[in-house]
Design a protein around this motif. Structure first.
Motif, PDB file in Angstrom:
ATOM      1  N   GLU A  90     -29.155  20.486   1.952  1.00 48.97           N
ATOM      2  CA  GLU A  90     -27.784  20.973   2.017  1.00 48.97           C
ATOM      3  C   GLU A  90     -26.845  20.027   1.285  1.00 48.97           C
ATOM      4  O   GLU A  90     -25.990  20.459   0.510  1.00 48.97           O
ATOM      5  CB  GLU A  90     -27.353  21.139   3.474  1.00 48.97           C
ATOM      6  N   LEU A  91     -27.007  18.725   1.514  1.00 51.89           N
ATOM      7  CA  LEU A  91     -26.152  17.741   0.852  1.00 51.89           C
ATOM      8  C   LEU A  91     -26.371  17.753  -0.660  1.00 51.89           C
ATOM      9  O   LEU A  91     -25.423  17.643  -1.431  1.00 51.89           O
ATOM     10  CB  LEU A  91     -26.418  16.338   1.423  1.00 51.89           C
ATOM     11  N   LEU A  92     -27.641  17.917  -1.087  1.00 50.73           N
ATOM     12  CA  LEU A  92     -27.927  18.004  -2.521  1.00 50.73           C
ATOM     13  C   LEU A  92     -27.212  19.205  -3.111  1.00 50.73           C
ATOM     14  O   LEU A  92     -26.620  19.127  -4.187  1.00 50.73           O
ATOM     15  CB  LEU A  92     -29.436  18.121  -2.761  1.00 50.73           C
ATOM     16  N   GLY A  93     -27.252  20.325  -2.382  1.00 45.54           N
ATOM     17  CA  GLY A  93     -26.589  21.531  -2.862  1.00 45.54           C
ATOM     18  C   GLY A  93     -25.111  21.317  -3.088  1.00 45.54           C
ATOM     19  O   GLY A  93     -24.558  21.703  -4.124  1.00 45.54           O
ATOM     20  N   PHE A  94     -24.444  20.670  -2.135  1.00 46.67           N
ATOM     21  CA  PHE A  94     -23.010  20.446  -2.280  1.00 46.67           C
ATOM     22  C   PHE A  94     -22.719  19.450  -3.405  1.00 46.67           C
ATOM     23  O   PHE A  94     -21.715  19.563  -4.095  1.00 46.67           O
ATOM     24  CB  PHE A  94     -22.411  19.971  -0.958  1.00 46.67           C
ATOM     25  N   GLU A  95     -23.598  18.461  -3.583  1.00 42.60           N
ATOM     26  CA  GLU A  95     -23.410  17.511  -4.682  1.00 42.60           C
ATOM     27  C   GLU A  95     -23.510  18.207  -6.040  1.00 42.60           C
ATOM     28  O   GLU A  95     -22.857  17.810  -6.996  1.00 42.60           O
ATOM     29  CB  GLU A  95     -24.460  16.391  -4.587  1.00 42.60           C
ATOM     30  N   LEU A  96     -24.340  19.260  -6.119  1.00 42.17           N
ATOM     31  CA  LEU A  96     -24.508  20.004  -7.367  1.00 42.17           C
ATOM     32  C   LEU A  96     -23.406  21.044  -7.566  1.00 42.17           C
ATOM     33  O   LEU A  96     -23.384  21.738  -8.576  1.00 42.17           O
ATOM     34  CB  LEU A  96     -25.874  20.698  -7.387  1.00 42.17           C
ATOM     35  N   GLY A  97     -22.510  21.160  -6.591  1.00 38.29           N
ATOM     36  CA  GLY A  97     -21.411  22.103  -6.744  1.00 38.29           C
ATOM     37  C   GLY A  97     -21.675  23.472  -6.164  1.00 38.29           C
ATOM     38  O   GLY A  97     -21.069  24.463  -6.580  1.00 38.29           O
ATOM     39  N   VAL A  98     -22.598  23.549  -5.192  1.00 40.40           N
ATOM     40  CA  VAL A  98     -22.844  24.817  -4.505  1.00 40.40           C
ATOM     41  C   VAL A  98     -21.670  25.100  -3.563  1.00 40.40           C
ATOM     42  O   VAL A  98     -21.142  24.195  -2.925  1.00 40.40           O
ATOM     43  CB  VAL A  98     -24.168  24.743  -3.701  1.00 40.40           C
ATOM     44  N   ASP A  99     -21.259  26.361  -3.493  1.00 40.86           N
ATOM     45  CA  ASP A  99     -20.077  26.717  -2.703  1.00 40.86           C
ATOM     46  C   ASP A  99     -20.411  27.089  -1.264  1.00 40.86           C
ATOM     47  O   ASP A  99     -19.636  26.827  -0.359  1.00 40.86           O
ATOM     48  CB  ASP A  99     -19.349  27.878  -3.381  1.00 40.86           C
ATOM     49  N   GLU A 100     -21.540  27.730  -1.063  1.00 38.92           N
ATOM     50  CA  GLU A 100     -21.990  28.072   0.284  1.00 38.92           C
ATOM     51  C   GLU A 100     -23.494  27.840   0.345  1.00 38.92           C
ATOM     52  O   GLU A 100     -24.181  27.878  -0.668  1.00 38.92           O
ATOM     53  CB  GLU A 100     -21.690  29.545   0.630  1.00 38.92           C
ATOM     54  N   TYR A 101     -23.993  27.635   1.560  1.00 36.37           N
ATOM     55  CA  TYR A 101     -25.392  27.295   1.761  1.00 36.37           C
ATOM     56  C   TYR A 101     -25.868  28.065   2.983  1.00 36.37           C
ATOM     57  O   TYR A 101     -25.366  27.857   4.083  1.00 36.37           O
ATOM     58  CB  TYR A 101     -25.499  25.785   1.988  1.00 36.37           C
ATOM     59  N   ILE A 102     -26.801  29.007   2.789  1.00 41.61           N
ATOM     60  CA  ILE A 102     -27.236  29.871   3.888  1.00 41.61           C
ATOM     61  C   ILE A 102     -28.746  29.753   4.066  1.00 41.61           C
ATOM     62  O   ILE A 102     -29.506  29.906   3.108  1.00 41.61           O
ATOM     63  CB  ILE A 102     -26.854  31.341   3.621  1.00 41.61           C
ATOM     64  N   SER A 103     -29.165  29.457   5.292  1.00 39.88           N
ATOM     65  CA  SER A 103     -30.594  29.333   5.589  1.00 39.88           C
ATOM     66  C   SER A 103     -31.180  30.681   5.995  1.00 39.88           C
ATOM     67  O   SER A 103     -30.547  31.453   6.714  1.00 39.88           O
ATOM     68  CB  SER A 103     -30.817  28.324   6.723  1.00 39.88           C
ATOM     69  N   LYS A 104     -32.381  30.957   5.490  1.00 35.80           N
ATOM     70  CA  LYS A 104     -33.110  32.158   5.916  1.00 35.80           C
ATOM     71  C   LYS A 104     -33.748  31.892   7.281  1.00 35.80           C
ATOM     72  O   LYS A 104     -34.168  30.770   7.534  1.00 35.80           O
ATOM     73  CB  LYS A 104     -34.209  32.490   4.906  1.00 35.80           C
ATOM     74  N   PRO A 105     -33.870  32.902   8.140  1.00 34.52           N
ATOM     75  CA  PRO A 105     -33.321  34.252   7.983  1.00 34.52           C
ATOM     76  C   PRO A 105     -31.824  34.258   8.235  1.00 34.52           C
ATOM     77  O   PRO A 105     -31.305  33.410   8.955  1.00 34.52           O
ATOM     78  CB  PRO A 105     -34.057  35.049   9.059  1.00 34.52           C
ATOM     79  N   PHE A 106     -31.132  35.210   7.623  1.00 35.50           N
ATOM     80  CA  PHE A 106     -29.679  35.280   7.776  1.00 35.50           C
ATOM     81  C   PHE A 106     -29.271  36.739   7.962  1.00 35.50           C
ATOM     82  O   PHE A 106     -30.035  37.659   7.699  1.00 35.50           O
ATOM     83  CB  PHE A 106     -28.977  34.696   6.542  1.00 35.50           C
ATOM     84  N   SER A 107     -28.049  36.933   8.411  1.00 32.33           N
ATOM     85  CA  SER A 107     -27.498  38.273   8.557  1.00 32.33           C
ATOM     86  C   SER A 107     -26.928  38.730   7.218  1.00 32.33           C
ATOM     87  O   SER A 107     -26.035  38.073   6.680  1.00 32.33           O
ATOM     88  CB  SER A 107     -26.397  38.278   9.620  1.00 32.33           C
ATOM     89  N   PRO A 108     -27.407  39.845   6.659  1.00 31.91           N
ATOM     90  CA  PRO A 108     -26.848  40.340   5.398  1.00 31.91           C
ATOM     91  C   PRO A 108     -25.353  40.615   5.501  1.00 31.91           C
ATOM     92  O   PRO A 108     -24.615  40.421   4.529  1.00 31.91           O
ATOM     93  CB  PRO A 108     -27.630  41.638   5.151  1.00 31.91           C
ATOM     94  N   LYS A 109     -24.887  41.029   6.670  1.00 31.63           N
ATOM     95  CA  LYS A 109     -23.454  41.297   6.838  1.00 31.63           C
ATOM     96  C   LYS A 109     -22.643  40.012   6.698  1.00 31.63           C
ATOM     97  O   LYS A 109     -21.559  40.000   6.110  1.00 31.63           O
ATOM     98  CB  LYS A 109     -23.198  41.940   8.206  1.00 31.63           C
ATOM     99  N   ILE A 110     -23.179  38.907   7.251  1.00 31.30           N
ATOM    100  CA  ILE A 110     -22.509  37.615   7.118  1.00 31.30           C
ATOM    101  C   ILE A 110     -22.501  37.188   5.650  1.00 31.30           C
ATOM    102  O   ILE A 110     -21.490  36.688   5.137  1.00 31.30           O
ATOM    103  CB  ILE A 110     -23.204  36.537   7.979  1.00 31.30           C
ATOM    104  N   LEU A 111     -23.620  37.400   4.962  1.00 28.41           N
ATOM    105  CA  LEU A 111     -23.697  37.050   3.542  1.00 28.41           C
ATOM    106  C   LEU A 111     -22.643  37.809   2.747  1.00 28.41           C
ATOM    107  O   LEU A 111     -21.917  37.221   1.933  1.00 28.41           O
ATOM    108  CB  LEU A 111     -25.097  37.361   3.003  1.00 28.41           C
ATOM    109  N   VAL A 112     -22.535  39.108   2.978  1.00 25.30           N
ATOM    110  CA  VAL A 112     -21.550  39.918   2.264  1.00 25.30           C
ATOM    111  C   VAL A 112     -20.128  39.438   2.596  1.00 25.30           C
ATOM    112  O   VAL A 112     -19.269  39.361   1.715  1.00 25.30           O
ATOM    113  CB  VAL A 112     -21.710  41.416   2.605  1.00 25.30           C
TER     114      VAL A 112
END
Length: 223
Positions: A90-112
């Motif tokens: 997660e920290l690597l993702g934010f360092e690379l400029g990722v805006d959101e980080y979602i772990s599977k499994p996830f709710s498609p409604k939340i993703l949308v």
């Protein structure tokens, strides 16, 4: 009327279909890629991509490599999907400029909901210009300058700086910042905030001290 074009990148066709179906129902146009190389090809060929949903674990090029390449020339919002629960990822993702980080499994409604929230902020037509202590933020143009010089900020760093300028002199808890900048439905923790504040301060140089730490609570922007 289409709300925007989303590129969904995942080597699992079932996962791509699930995400695509939910996005199409909300009037998004959806492009798909099954691996990192295909994703980059589509991204370079298609100029009007508004957001990427990017899986981490993929053949040929993984999500991190794709993100690195895209960030060399674009600040298009990126949501990373991963099956891992490792906070280092997660920290690597934010360092690379990722805006959101979602772990599977996830709710498609939340993703949308997150996709829509990011695009609302990106496309906000307000012409507000915020300024304090030599720092200026143009929300409509999505440009931030410091003493007239442009700042190289990621999407979330820009949002965070804007939020601080909008709330000058107000003590802001980490929870309040998470809820306001990362949305009410973001399941993150304080380390997300701290990581972004640290990077933002470094990019502000001496003016990074405008962001004051309130120990045990959060931060306050004060010139």
């Amino acid at each position: 009327m289409k709300k925007g074009t989303i590129l969904v990148v995942d080597d699992e066709s079932r996962m791509r279909k699930l995400v695509r179906d939910f996005l199409v129902k909300q009037d998004f146009e959806v492009l798909e890629a099954g691996d990192g190389e295909e994703a980059l090809d589509i991204f370079y060929e298609t100029k009007e991509i508004d957001l990427l949903i990017l899986d981490v674990m993929m053949p040929r090029l993984d999500g991190w490599e794709v993100c690195r390449e895209i960030r060399k020339q674009s600040k298009v919002p990126i949501i990373m999907l991963t099956a891992r629960g490792d906070e280092r990822d997660e920290l690597l993702g934010f360092e690379l400029g990722v805006d959101e980080y979602i772990s599977k499994p996830f709710s498609p409604k939340i993703l949308v909901a997150r996709v829509e929230a990011i695009l609302r902020r990106t496309n906000a037509g307000t012409a507000d210009v915020l300024a304090a202590g030599g720092i200026e933020v143009n929300k409509a143009a999505h440009i931030a300058t410091i003493d007239g010089e442009p700042m190289e900020l990621s999407y979330k760093e820009f949002e965070l700086l804007t939020y601080f300028l909008e709330n000058q002199g107000i003590a802001l808890s980490r929870e309040k910042i998470l809820n306001s900048v990362w949305n009410y439905d973001y399941f993150g923790d304080a380390r997300t905030i701290d990581t972004h504040v640290k990077k933002l301060r470094s990019k502000m140089g001496k003016k990074g001290e405008y962001i004051k730490t309130i120990w045990g609570m959060g931060y306050k922007f004060e010139v």
